[in-house]
Design a protein around this motif. Structure first.
Motif, PDB file in Angstrom:
ATOM      1  N   SER A 198       6.564  -0.310   6.680  1.00  0.00           N
ATOM      2  CA  SER A 198       6.678   0.384   5.394  1.00  0.00           C
ATOM      3  C   SER A 198       5.374   0.313   4.606  1.00  0.00           C
ATOM      4  O   SER A 198       5.054   1.230   3.849  1.00  0.00           O
ATOM      5  CB  SER A 198       7.835  -0.193   4.571  1.00  0.00           C
ATOM      6  OG  SER A 198       7.494  -1.435   3.988  1.00  0.00           O
ATOM      7  N   PRO A 205      15.784  -4.117   1.254  1.00  0.00           N
ATOM      8  CA  PRO A 205      15.324  -3.125   0.270  1.00  0.00           C
ATOM      9  C   PRO A 205      14.550  -3.764  -0.882  1.00  0.00           C
ATOM     10  O   PRO A 205      13.590  -3.178  -1.391  1.00  0.00           O
ATOM     11  CB  PRO A 205      16.614  -2.474  -0.241  1.00  0.00           C
ATOM     12  CG  PRO A 205      17.601  -2.696   0.847  1.00  0.00           C
ATOM     13  CD  PRO A 205      17.225  -4.000   1.491  1.00  0.00           C
ATOM     14  N   TRP A 206      14.945  -4.975  -1.272  1.00  0.00           N
ATOM     15  CA  TRP A 206      14.250  -5.675  -2.350  1.00  0.00           C
ATOM     16  C   TRP A 206      12.809  -5.978  -1.936  1.00  0.00           C
ATOM     17  O   TRP A 206      11.868  -5.732  -2.684  1.00  0.00           O
ATOM     18  CB  TRP A 206      15.015  -6.959  -2.689  1.00  0.00           C
ATOM     19  CG  TRP A 206      14.342  -7.854  -3.689  1.00  0.00           C
ATOM     20  CD1 TRP A 206      14.105  -7.588  -5.007  1.00  0.00           C
ATOM     21  CD2 TRP A 206      13.810  -9.161  -3.446  1.00  0.00           C
ATOM     22  NE1 TRP A 206      13.461  -8.649  -5.596  1.00  0.00           N
ATOM     23  CE2 TRP A 206      13.269  -9.630  -4.656  1.00  0.00           C
ATOM     24  CE3 TRP A 206      13.756  -9.973  -2.320  1.00  0.00           C
ATOM     25  CZ2 TRP A 206      12.673 -10.877  -4.774  1.00  0.00           C
ATOM     26  CZ3 TRP A 206      13.174 -11.219  -2.437  1.00  0.00           C
ATOM     27  CH2 TRP A 206      12.634 -11.654  -3.653  1.00  0.00           C
ATOM     28  N   ILE A 262      11.054  -4.514   0.462  1.00  0.00           N
ATOM     29  CA  ILE A 262      10.304  -3.265   0.650  1.00  0.00           C
ATOM     30  C   ILE A 262       9.907  -2.675  -0.696  1.00  0.00           C
ATOM     31  O   ILE A 262       8.822  -2.109  -0.830  1.00  0.00           O
ATOM     32  CB  ILE A 262      11.101  -2.275   1.532  1.00  0.00           C
ATOM     33  CG1 ILE A 262      11.084  -2.811   2.971  1.00  0.00           C
ATOM     34  CG2 ILE A 262      10.523  -0.872   1.468  1.00  0.00           C
ATOM     35  CD1 ILE A 262      11.791  -1.975   3.985  1.00  0.00           C
ATOM     36  N   ARG A 263      10.746  -2.822  -1.706  1.00  0.00           N
ATOM     37  CA  ARG A 263      10.386  -2.374  -3.057  1.00  0.00           C
ATOM     38  C   ARG A 263       9.170  -3.167  -3.562  1.00  0.00           C
ATOM     39  O   ARG A 263       8.243  -2.597  -4.128  1.00  0.00           O
ATOM     40  CB  ARG A 263      11.585  -2.532  -3.996  1.00  0.00           C
ATOM     41  CG  ARG A 263      11.262  -2.451  -5.469  1.00  0.00           C
ATOM     42  CD  ARG A 263      10.696  -1.144  -5.896  1.00  0.00           C
ATOM     43  NE  ARG A 263      11.725  -0.148  -5.941  1.00  0.00           N
ATOM     44  CZ  ARG A 263      11.489   1.150  -5.986  1.00  0.00           C
ATOM     45  NH1 ARG A 263      10.261   1.584  -5.989  1.00  0.00           N
ATOM     46  NH2 ARG A 263      12.462   2.006  -6.034  1.00  0.00           N
ATOM     47  N   HIS A 281       6.171  -1.894  -1.712  1.00  0.00           N
ATOM     48  CA  HIS A 281       5.818  -0.570  -2.239  1.00  0.00           C
ATOM     49  C   HIS A 281       5.020  -0.714  -3.534  1.00  0.00           C
ATOM     50  O   HIS A 281       3.985  -0.058  -3.722  1.00  0.00           O
ATOM     51  CB  HIS A 281       7.104   0.227  -2.464  1.00  0.00           C
ATOM     52  CG  HIS A 281       6.900   1.595  -3.022  1.00  0.00           C
ATOM     53  ND1 HIS A 281       6.464   2.644  -2.250  1.00  0.00           N
ATOM     54  CD2 HIS A 281       7.069   2.081  -4.271  1.00  0.00           C
ATOM     55  CE1 HIS A 281       6.376   3.726  -3.006  1.00  0.00           C
ATOM     56  NE2 HIS A 281       6.739   3.409  -4.224  1.00  0.00           N
ATOM     57  N   ASN A 282       5.486  -1.583  -4.419  1.00  0.00           N
ATOM     58  CA  ASN A 282       4.783  -1.807  -5.684  1.00  0.00           C
ATOM     59  C   ASN A 282       3.404  -2.436  -5.458  1.00  0.00           C
ATOM     60  O   ASN A 282       2.448  -2.122  -6.178  1.00  0.00           O
ATOM     61  CB  ASN A 282       5.626  -2.674  -6.615  1.00  0.00           C
ATOM     62  CG  ASN A 282       6.843  -1.932  -7.126  1.00  0.00           C
ATOM     63  OD1 ASN A 282       6.897  -0.703  -7.134  1.00  0.00           O
ATOM     64  ND2 ASN A 282       7.859  -2.674  -7.536  1.00  0.00           N
ATOM     65  N   ASP A 342      18.569   3.514   0.340  1.00  0.00           N
ATOM     66  CA  ASP A 342      17.413   2.624   0.204  1.00  0.00           C
ATOM     67  C   ASP A 342      16.105   3.418   0.163  1.00  0.00           C
ATOM     68  O   ASP A 342      15.201   3.109  -0.618  1.00  0.00           O
ATOM     69  CB  ASP A 342      17.376   1.617   1.357  1.00  0.00           C
ATOM     70  CG  ASP A 342      18.540   0.624   1.300  1.00  0.00           C
ATOM     71  OD1 ASP A 342      19.122   0.451   0.210  1.00  0.00           O
ATOM     72  OD2 ASP A 342      18.864   0.038   2.344  1.00  0.00           O
ATOM     73  N   GLU A 381      15.697   4.910  -3.263  1.00  0.00           N
ATOM     74  CA  GLU A 381      15.288   3.908  -4.253  1.00  0.00           C
ATOM     75  C   GLU A 381      13.814   3.564  -4.111  1.00  0.00           C
ATOM     76  O   GLU A 381      13.079   3.479  -5.102  1.00  0.00           O
ATOM     77  CB  GLU A 381      16.134   2.637  -4.105  1.00  0.00           C
ATOM     78  CG  GLU A 381      17.555   2.801  -4.581  1.00  0.00           C
ATOM     79  CD  GLU A 381      18.399   1.559  -4.325  1.00  0.00           C
ATOM     80  OE1 GLU A 381      17.838   0.487  -4.015  1.00  0.00           O
ATOM     81  OE2 GLU A 381      19.635   1.677  -4.435  1.00  0.00           O
ATOM     82  N   ILE A 382      13.362   3.370  -2.892  1.00  0.00           N
ATOM     83  CA  ILE A 382      11.982   2.956  -2.658  1.00  0.00           C
ATOM     84  C   ILE A 382      10.991   4.058  -3.015  1.00  0.00           C
ATOM     85  O   ILE A 382       9.939   3.812  -3.599  1.00  0.00           O
ATOM     86  CB  ILE A 382      11.797   2.498  -1.199  1.00  0.00           C
ATOM     87  CG1 ILE A 382      12.511   1.168  -1.016  1.00  0.00           C
ATOM     88  CG2 ILE A 382      10.333   2.385  -0.817  1.00  0.00           C
ATOM     89  CD1 ILE A 382      12.726   0.771   0.412  1.00  0.00           C
ATOM     90  N   THR A 383      11.346   5.300  -2.672  1.00  0.00           N
ATOM     91  CA  THR A 383      10.426   6.420  -2.942  1.00  0.00           C
ATOM     92  C   THR A 383      10.644   7.017  -4.327  1.00  0.00           C
ATOM     93  O   THR A 383       9.961   7.965  -4.704  1.00  0.00           O
ATOM     94  CB  THR A 383      10.578   7.516  -1.870  1.00  0.00           C
ATOM     95  OG1 THR A 383      11.933   7.968  -1.837  1.00  0.00           O
ATOM     96  CG2 THR A 383      10.159   7.000  -0.505  1.00  0.00           C
ATOM     97  N   GLU A 384      11.622   6.476  -5.054  1.00  0.00           N
ATOM     98  CA  GLU A 384      11.911   6.888  -6.427  1.00  0.00           C
ATOM     99  C   GLU A 384      12.261   8.368  -6.526  1.00  0.00           C
ATOM    100  O   GLU A 384      11.747   9.102  -7.378  1.00  0.00           O
ATOM    101  CB  GLU A 384      10.749   6.521  -7.357  1.00  0.00           C
ATOM    102  CG  GLU A 384      10.502   5.040  -7.426  1.00  0.00           C
ATOM    103  CD  GLU A 384       9.301   4.647  -8.265  1.00  0.00           C
ATOM    104  OE1 GLU A 384       8.435   5.496  -8.524  1.00  0.00           O
ATOM    105  OE2 GLU A 384       9.257   3.466  -8.661  1.00  0.00           O
TER     106      GLU A 384
END
Length: 196
Positions: free
Chosen positions: A38, A77-78, A80-81, A84-85, A159, A162-165
């Motif tokens: 990711s 998912p947490w 990966i978020r 991502h940030n 998920d 959420e990650i890609t907003e």
């Protein structure tokens, strides 16, 4: 170690919080390929991806150790978020966005582990991997990102959204366009692949 591998993510986190360092090691081993992928798909640089991967887990460790991890959420998912940030923060510091790399920009297949196979099937798979990789690189970034997260990281559309907003419908639409575009490219190049 075998006993820990059968535990849920939440049980492993509790074990880690209670002093068992192996709890975190098992969690990292369980998800490292998905998390690294990711990151790598966004930065397209092996060394930078490794740095961000390590920074991500430093943040994960600090959050868990300070008791700020919310057990209601899913662990993968947490993380990966967070990754991502971290990628966004990196590019903000660099004052530039990720560049679009096509052709030999990166090889997602080098990150994934495959089972042992005979030489002939390995050669065939390697050629399919090379061909498919080239086609995936030709997709627009938003479609490429959803396709990789869904098929190579095995993430749910919820998920991914959420990650890609974006909304789930937008994530589904990007996936539909990605598969449609890949099918068209495969037909144009007279190649044979199977899509589910």
């Amino acid at each position: 170690m075998k006993l820990l591998k059968s535990k849920t993510d939440q049980e492993l986190i509790r074990a880690y919080v209670n002093g068992d360092e192996m709890g975190l090691k098992v969690l990292i081993d369980r998800y490292k390929t998905k998390i690294y992928t990711s990151i790598f798909v966004r930065v397209k640089d092996e060394f930078l991806a490794e740095d961000i991967f390590q920074e991500t887990f430093i943040k994960v460790i600090n959050t868990i150790k300070t008791g700020r991890y919310n057990e209601e959420g899913k662990f993968l998912p947490w993380v990966i978020r967070i990754a991502h940030n971290m990628v966004i923060d990196h590019f903000r510091k660099e004052k530039r966005g990720p560049t679009v790399v096509n052709g030999d920009g990166y090889d997602i297949f080098e990150v994934l582990n495959f089972v042992d196979e005979n030489a002939e099937s390995k050669l065939m798979r390697d050629q399919v991997d090379v061909d498919l990789k080239k086609l995936i690189q030709l997709l627009p970034d938003d479609q490429k990102e959803v396709l990789i997260m869904r098929h190579f990281c095995d993430m749910s559309f919820k998920d991914i959204a959420e990650i890609t907003e974006v909304s789930i419908n937008t994530a589904l639409g990007r996936m539909r366009y990605a598969l449609s575009n890949l099918r068209k490219m495969i037909e144009d190049h007279n190649m044979t692949f199977q899509f589910n």
